[in-house]
Design a protein around this motif. Structure first.
Motif, PDB file in Angstrom:
ATOM      1  N   VAL A  19       0.812  -1.222   0.000  1.00  0.00           N
ATOM      2  CA  VAL A  19       0.000   0.000   0.000  1.00  0.00           C
ATOM      3  C   VAL A  19       0.844   1.270   0.000  1.00  0.00           C
ATOM      4  O   VAL A  19       0.559   2.208  -0.752  1.00  0.00           O
ATOM      5  CB  VAL A  19      -0.984  -0.031   1.195  1.00  0.00           C
ATOM      6  N   PRO A  20       1.912   1.388   0.819  1.00  0.00           N
ATOM      7  CA  PRO A  20       2.695   2.631   0.747  1.00  0.00           C
ATOM      8  C   PRO A  20       3.278   2.906  -0.625  1.00  0.00           C
ATOM      9  O   PRO A  20       3.309   4.065  -1.060  1.00  0.00           O
ATOM     10  CB  PRO A  20       3.801   2.399   1.796  1.00  0.00           C
ATOM     11  N   HIS A  21       3.723   1.860  -1.340  1.00  0.00           N
ATOM     12  CA  HIS A  21       4.271   2.087  -2.675  1.00  0.00           C
ATOM     13  C   HIS A  21       3.175   2.521  -3.652  1.00  0.00           C
ATOM     14  O   HIS A  21       3.383   3.421  -4.484  1.00  0.00           O
ATOM     15  CB  HIS A  21       4.953   0.813  -3.177  1.00  0.00           C
ATOM     16  N   VAL A  22       2.017   1.880  -3.550  1.00  0.00           N
ATOM     17  CA  VAL A  22       0.912   2.277  -4.429  1.00  0.00           C
ATOM     18  C   VAL A  22       0.485   3.710  -4.128  1.00  0.00           C
ATOM     19  O   VAL A  22       0.252   4.526  -5.037  1.00  0.00           O
ATOM     20  CB  VAL A  22      -0.270   1.300  -4.270  1.00  0.00           C
ATOM     21  N   MET A  23       0.390   4.050  -2.851  1.00  0.00           N
ATOM     22  CA  MET A  23       0.000   5.401  -2.484  1.00  0.00           C
ATOM     23  C   MET A  23       1.061   6.422  -2.889  1.00  0.00           C
ATOM     24  O   MET A  23       0.744   7.575  -3.185  1.00  0.00           O
ATOM     25  CB  MET A  23      -0.263   5.479  -0.973  1.00  0.00           C
ATOM     26  N   LEU A  24       2.329   6.019  -2.895  1.00  0.00           N
ATOM     27  CA  LEU A  24       3.371   6.924  -3.376  1.00  0.00           C
ATOM     28  C   LEU A  24       3.179   7.232  -4.851  1.00  0.00           C
ATOM     29  O   LEU A  24       3.319   8.384  -5.285  1.00  0.00           O
ATOM     30  CB  LEU A  24       4.745   6.294  -3.130  1.00  0.00           C
ATOM     31  N   VAL A  25       2.823   6.205  -5.625  1.00  0.00           N
ATOM     32  CA  VAL A  25       2.541   6.435  -7.051  1.00  0.00           C
ATOM     33  C   VAL A  25       1.328   7.342  -7.209  1.00  0.00           C
ATOM     34  O   VAL A  25       1.329   8.274  -8.029  1.00  0.00           O
ATOM     35  CB  VAL A  25       2.329   5.085  -7.765  1.00  0.00           C
ATOM     36  N   VAL A  26       0.277   7.083  -6.412  1.00  0.00           N
ATOM     37  CA  VAL A  26      -0.915   7.936  -6.488  1.00  0.00           C
ATOM     38  C   VAL A  26      -0.577   9.371  -6.108  1.00  0.00           C
ATOM     39  O   VAL A  26      -1.072  10.336  -6.715  1.00  0.00           O
ATOM     40  CB  VAL A  26      -2.021   7.367  -5.568  1.00  0.00           C
ATOM     41  N   ARG A  27       0.298   9.532  -5.123  1.00  0.00           N
ATOM     42  CA  ARG A  27       0.696  10.884  -4.709  1.00  0.00           C
ATOM     43  C   ARG A  27       1.388  11.620  -5.845  1.00  0.00           C
ATOM     44  O   ARG A  27       1.094  12.789  -6.118  1.00  0.00           O
ATOM     45  CB  ARG A  27       1.609  10.791  -3.488  1.00  0.00           C
ATOM     46  N   TRP A  28       2.286  10.947  -6.545  1.00  0.00           N
ATOM     47  CA  TRP A  28       2.971  11.595  -7.663  1.00  0.00           C
ATOM     48  C   TRP A  28       2.012  11.862  -8.817  1.00  0.00           C
ATOM     49  O   TRP A  28       2.168  12.856  -9.545  1.00  0.00           O
ATOM     50  CB  TRP A  28       4.149  10.733  -8.118  1.00  0.00           C
ATOM     51  N   VAL A  29       1.025  10.990  -8.992  1.00  0.00           N
ATOM     52  CA  VAL A  29       0.013  11.255 -10.021  1.00  0.00           C
ATOM     53  C   VAL A  29      -0.784  12.509  -9.666  1.00  0.00           C
ATOM     54  O   VAL A  29      -1.083  13.350 -10.534  1.00  0.00           O
ATOM     55  CB  VAL A  29      -0.918  10.034 -10.171  1.00  0.00           C
ATOM     56  N   VAL A  30      -1.128  12.662  -8.388  1.00  0.00           N
ATOM     57  CA  VAL A  30      -1.849  13.862  -7.956  1.00  0.00           C
ATOM     58  C   VAL A  30      -0.989  15.105  -8.166  1.00  0.00           C
ATOM     59  O   VAL A  30      -1.472  16.152  -8.628  1.00  0.00           O
ATOM     60  CB  VAL A  30      -2.265  13.718  -6.477  1.00  0.00           C
ATOM     61  N   ILE A  31       0.296  15.019  -7.819  1.00  0.00           N
ATOM     62  CA  ILE A  31       1.194  16.162  -8.023  1.00  0.00           C
ATOM     63  C   ILE A  31       1.284  16.509  -9.501  1.00  0.00           C
ATOM     64  O   ILE A  31       1.261  17.695  -9.885  1.00  0.00           O
ATOM     65  CB  ILE A  31       2.582  15.847  -7.433  1.00  0.00           C
ATOM     66  N   ALA A  32       1.395  15.486 -10.352  1.00  0.00           N
ATOM     67  CA  ALA A  32       1.425  15.748 -11.798  1.00  0.00           C
ATOM     68  C   ALA A  32       0.126  16.393 -12.256  1.00  0.00           C
ATOM     69  O   ALA A  32       0.133  17.308 -13.101  1.00  0.00           O
ATOM     70  CB  ALA A  32       1.674  14.438 -12.555  1.00  0.00           C
ATOM     71  N   GLY A  33      -1.010  15.942 -11.709  1.00  0.00           N
ATOM     72  CA  GLY A  33      -2.286  16.556 -12.064  1.00  0.00           C
ATOM     73  C   GLY A  33      -2.359  18.018 -11.637  1.00  0.00           C
ATOM     74  O   GLY A  33      -2.878  18.868 -12.377  1.00  0.00           O
ATOM     75  N   VAL A  34      -1.822  18.326 -10.450  1.00  0.00           N
ATOM     76  CA  VAL A  34      -1.803  19.722  -9.998  1.00  0.00           C
ATOM     77  C   VAL A  34      -0.938  20.577 -10.919  1.00  0.00           C
ATOM     78  O   VAL A  34      -1.314  21.695 -11.297  1.00  0.00           O
ATOM     79  CB  VAL A  34      -1.305  19.789  -8.544  1.00  0.00           C
ATOM     80  N   LEU A  35       0.230  20.060 -11.296  1.00  0.00           N
ATOM     81  CA  LEU A  35       1.101  20.812 -12.205  1.00  0.00           C
ATOM     82  C   LEU A  35       0.435  21.029 -13.564  1.00  0.00           C
ATOM     83  O   LEU A  35       0.551  22.119 -14.152  1.00  0.00           O
ATOM     84  CB  LEU A  35       2.430  20.069 -12.370  1.00  0.00           C
ATOM     85  N   LEU A  36      -0.263  20.006 -14.060  1.00  0.00           N
ATOM     86  CA  LEU A  36      -0.967  20.175 -15.334  1.00  0.00           C
ATOM     87  C   LEU A  36      -2.095  21.192 -15.212  1.00  0.00           C
ATOM     88  O   LEU A  36      -2.333  21.988 -16.140  1.00  0.00           O
ATOM     89  CB  LEU A  36      -1.523  18.828 -15.795  1.00  0.00           C
ATOM     90  N   ALA A  37      -2.796  21.188 -14.083  1.00  0.00           N
ATOM     91  CA  ALA A  37      -3.861  22.174 -13.888  1.00  0.00           C
ATOM     92  C   ALA A  37      -3.299  23.592 -13.831  1.00  0.00           C
ATOM     93  O   ALA A  37      -3.885  24.531 -14.385  1.00  0.00           O
ATOM     94  CB  ALA A  37      -4.637  21.854 -12.606  1.00  0.00           C
ATOM     95  N   ILE A  38      -2.155  23.753 -13.169  1.00  0.00           N
ATOM     96  CA  ILE A  38      -1.522  25.074 -13.122  1.00  0.00           C
ATOM     97  C   ILE A  38      -1.062  25.500 -14.512  1.00  0.00           C
ATOM     98  O   ILE A  38      -1.251  26.655 -14.918  1.00  0.00           O
ATOM     99  CB  ILE A  38      -0.348  25.051 -12.126  1.00  0.00           C
ATOM    100  N   ALA A  39      -0.459  24.573 -15.249  1.00  0.00           N
ATOM    101  CA  ALA A  39      -0.031  24.899 -16.615  1.00  0.00           C
ATOM    102  C   ALA A  39      -1.232  25.244 -17.499  1.00  0.00           C
ATOM    103  O   ALA A  39      -1.157  26.145 -18.341  1.00  0.00           O
ATOM    104  CB  ALA A  39       0.751  23.729 -17.204  1.00  0.00           C
ATOM    105  N   GLN A  40      -2.336  24.538 -17.305  1.00  0.00           N
ATOM    106  CA  GLN A  40      -3.548  24.845 -18.069  1.00  0.00           C
ATOM    107  C   GLN A  40      -4.095  26.223 -17.697  1.00  0.00           C
ATOM    108  O   GLN A  40      -4.533  26.986 -18.569  1.00  0.00           O
ATOM    109  CB  GLN A  40      -4.607  23.771 -17.802  1.00  0.00           C
TER     110      GLN A  40
END
Length: 732
Positions: A403-424
């Motif tokens: 679970v911690p590894h999966v949640m780490l991937v989800v966390r980076w996906v969320v960060i990438a989504g935030v960066l894409l939203a800011i770029a948009q």
């Protein structure tokens, strides 16, 4: 004076800061007469032919081709410098024009009707007095009601606190709406007079009041500077009061200026005066923002450093430390840029920048909430029901590992989504347009498919590992045999390897990687390994036959490769043995020429006991039988599966007669039973006087040596010979 000097410097900084205040030249528009003339020429055949002839002559004469643009760096730098100089000149001229126009407006040189402006001001003052007077009076009642609500919810849980905050918000909103209504009544009854109609200026004030006070109300509801029990965010009373004060002042300054004062000045005095007031207010607001940033520079740095320390100064913690060092610089640059953008293009650039800022803040807030929830979920961990823990004792540990590894991937996906939203939001990257295109949908579909394949592989691994664990659990169902343990362990390892290989290949194929060369390369590499690693191939082949022949399993006591001990792990290539001293031996099957299994089916304890030659053999056998009977009465009796196998005399040694007997036990139980049997035999032999001989030396002291008779030669005796040494031992 310092503030005014700072404001002047801020106003002079941008290259095109005041270009919006210069009057633009209207583009020439063709009149109706020109259009009618053109229609007349086209409708007449002669005039149309003449027009076409002139156009052909113009085409034949040709137009000199333009020189290709000079794209060199020097030319581009010159063009940029020229544009910057022209922009600076335009800024200075517009700035001077604004202040000159303001001076003229205030001195009465413009066509401003000061008498009419005075009448408007009187009406606005009357409405403002009624509006703000009623609002201040209602605020006393609001504070009393909010204090009552705060005392009721003090010490209660979050549901009560949320309801209390909503109640306080409703009371505050009611006061704003009631004061707004009173202001409308004042405007209609006092200012409107007999007509019952109010002017646009009073309406501007009332609408500005409603919007500004509603915005301040939201800030007060979030921060709750007076009542800690109604506050939903974790800030201190001092910080809540500080931020509520400055946010209220900035909202009031900007709101009333842009929604009421500048429209009033533009309509009743002059546009220049309104523009100058806007410039002054915006510069003042930015200056206040810079002062607030500098006042909180150290506090924010300490807060971010504390968060990084609680995270153990990991990667995110290091980023927070770096942000804490330079956040004030970024904030000040942003505020100055906001002022510059407003100067350059207030109608388009400023709304875009404010909208992008709000969208970025919302994206960051949503990302922080999601990441915080994930962190809380990971730190809290998973707690399975007791029944599942009993059936699958390793499942919770396995989930805690995954679970911690999966949640780490989800966390980076969320960060990438935030960066894409800011770029948009800032139009740096049109993610929405890209994802709507064919290429974007193809890439997104490939990434999602690969992620789903990896997720399915992880779920399959957890399911299969849990099933193997369930089958090997001795507390549920029947006890697994050693053969089942071995085969299930091998199956889990082989399934994991196959799952990793096939899952990786399928994921690569989904993202567009051609796996055919990879498969061909794997075949070539496997062939090379087969030729170059003969020992490895021999290990695997021997291991396969050992598994087929079922010569040993996990938990067996064997001797293989010159080492004996308990088999702890068995793979397709090697066996791991722990000997009696606790040493672990990893033995590849290529070095195993034979395997001796000591616990297959049943075991024997072979008792070979030596007795003296003068012992009664029948009595010895009876003593051994009696010792076996006593052994059957102990805890070892349940492990003995047959009667004592008395085989009698098997050898005549130098000083003993060897008598053999065998005890048949369950697999692996013969060592403990044999030790207990030997103790009983020793005790019974001692009680019955049966001697167990052992090698010894008997020392016999001899008599004093006598001199031998001396030979007589020529009538004389001669001494000679070797005297016997006294005390020479004789071996017995």
């Amino acid at each position: 004076m310092r503030i005014l000097a700072l404001l002047i410097l801020l106003l002079l900084a941008p290259a095109q800061a005041m270009a919006q205040f210069l009057p633009e030249e209207p583009a020439p528009v063709a009149g109706d007469a020109g259009i009618d003339e053109l229609i007349r020429i086209i409708e007449n055949d002669e005039t149309r032919a003449a027009l076409l002839e002139r156009l052909r002559q113009t085409e034949e004469a040709g137009v000199p081709a333009e020189a290709p643009p000079d794209l060199s760096i020097v030319r581009q730098l010159a063009e940029y410098t020229r544009a910057a100089a022209e922009g600076t000149s335009t800024t200075l001229r517009s700035l001077g024009g604004v202040f000159i126009e303001l001076q003229q407006g205030l001195s009465g040189t413009l066509s401003a009707d000061l008498d009419g402006f005075r009448d408007v001001a009187i009406g606005v003052v009357l409405v403002g007095a009624g509006l703000f007077g009623s609002f201040l009076a209602l605020r006393i009642i609001v504070l009393w009601a909010q204090g009552l609500i705060a005392r009721r919810v003090t010490g209660r849980g979050w549901p009560s606190r949320i309801l209390g905050m909503l109640g306080a918000l409703v009371v505050d909103l009611g006061s704003v709406l009631l004061a707004w209504a009173i202001g409308y009544v004042v405007a209609l009854m006092l200012v409107g007079g007999a007509t019952g109609r109010m002017g646009i200026n009073q309406s501007l004030l009332l609408n500005a009041f409603l919007l500004v006070e509603t915005s301040k109300l939201v800030a007060r509801a979030i921060l709750q500077p007076r009542y800690e029990s109604l506050r939903l965010i974790g800030v201190t009373d001092d910080n809540a009061a500080y931020w509520s004060f400055w946010l209220g002042r900035i909202i009031s300054l900007l709101g009333y200026t842009f929604l009421f004062i500048t429209p009033l000045l533009a309509a009743n005095l002059s546009v220049g005066a309104a523009s100058a007031v806007q410039v002054l207010v915006m510069a003042t607001a930015v200056t206040i923002g810079i002062i607030v940033v500098l006042q909180n520079k150290d506090d924010v740095r300490t807060w971010l450093t504390g968060i990084a320390a609680r995270r153990g100064n990991d990667g995110t913690g290091q980023l927070l430390i770096l942000l804490g060092q330079y956040w004030h610089v970024v904030a000040i640059v942003y505020l100055v840029t906001l002022l510059v953008v407003w100067f350059a293009n207030p109608e388009q650039a400023l709304p875009f920048m404010l909208g992008a800022t709000v969208q970025s803040a919302i994206a960051i807030l949503v990302g922080v909430v999601i990441v915080g929830f994930i962190a809380r979920f990971v730190s809290a961990g998973l707690s399975l029901p007791e029944d599942i823990k009993r059936r699958l004792p390793l499942l919770e540990t396995r989930l805690h590992a995954f679970v911690p590894h999966v949640m780490l991937v989800v966390r980076w996906v969320v960060i990438a989504g935030v960066l894409l939203a800011i770029a948009q939001a800032w139009a740096l990257f049109d993610f929405v347009g890209w994802i709507g295109s064919d290429g974007g949908q193809q890439v997104a579909g490939s990434v999602i498919s690969a992620a789903l394949i990896i997720l399915v592989c992880i779920v399959l691994h957890v399911v299969v590992a849990s099933w193997v664990e369930y089958r090997l659990n001795t507390s549920i169902g029947k006890t697994p045999t050693a053969r089942e343990k071995t085969l299930l362990g091998l199956f889990k390892n082989a399934f994991t390897i196959a799952l990793v290989v096939f899952g990786l290949m399928l994921a690569l194929a989904q993202i567009g990687v051609n796996i055919a060369p990879l498969l061909a390369g794997a075949g070539v590499i496997g062939l090379a390994i087969g030729f170059g690693s003969q020992k490895l191939v021999q290990d695997i082949i021997t291991g396969i036959f050992i598994q087929f022949e079922n010569v040993m399993n996990e938990g067996d006591v064997v001797e293989a490769g010159g080492k004996s001990g308990v088999v702890e792990k068995l793979t397709i290539r090697s066996v791991t043995i722990r000997d009696l001293g606790g040493t672990v031996h990893l033995i590849p099957f290529s070095s195993v020429d034979q395997v001796s299994n000591m616990v297959r089916g049943f075991s024997f304890h072979v008792a070979e006991i030596g007795v003296a030659y003068d012992s009664d053999i029948a009595e010895v056998k009876q003593a051994m039988h009696d010792a076996f009977d006593q052994l059957m009465q102990t805890e070892h009796g349940e492990n003995i599966i047959d009667e004592l196998d008395m085989q009698g005399i098997i050898a005549f040694a130098d000083s003993a007669v060897t008598v053999r007997a065998r005890i048949k036990t369950l697999p692996g139980k013969h060592w403990a039973a044999g030790r207990a049997y030997s103790e009983l035999v020793k005790t019974i032999f001692a009680e019955r006087g049966i001697e167990i001989p052992y090698p010894h030396v008997t020392y016999v002291a001899s008599a004093p040596a006598r001199r031998p008779a001396l030979p007589v030669i020529d009538g004389e005796s001669r001494e000679g010979g070797t005297p016997e040494l006294p005390g020479e031992p004789s071996r017995g």
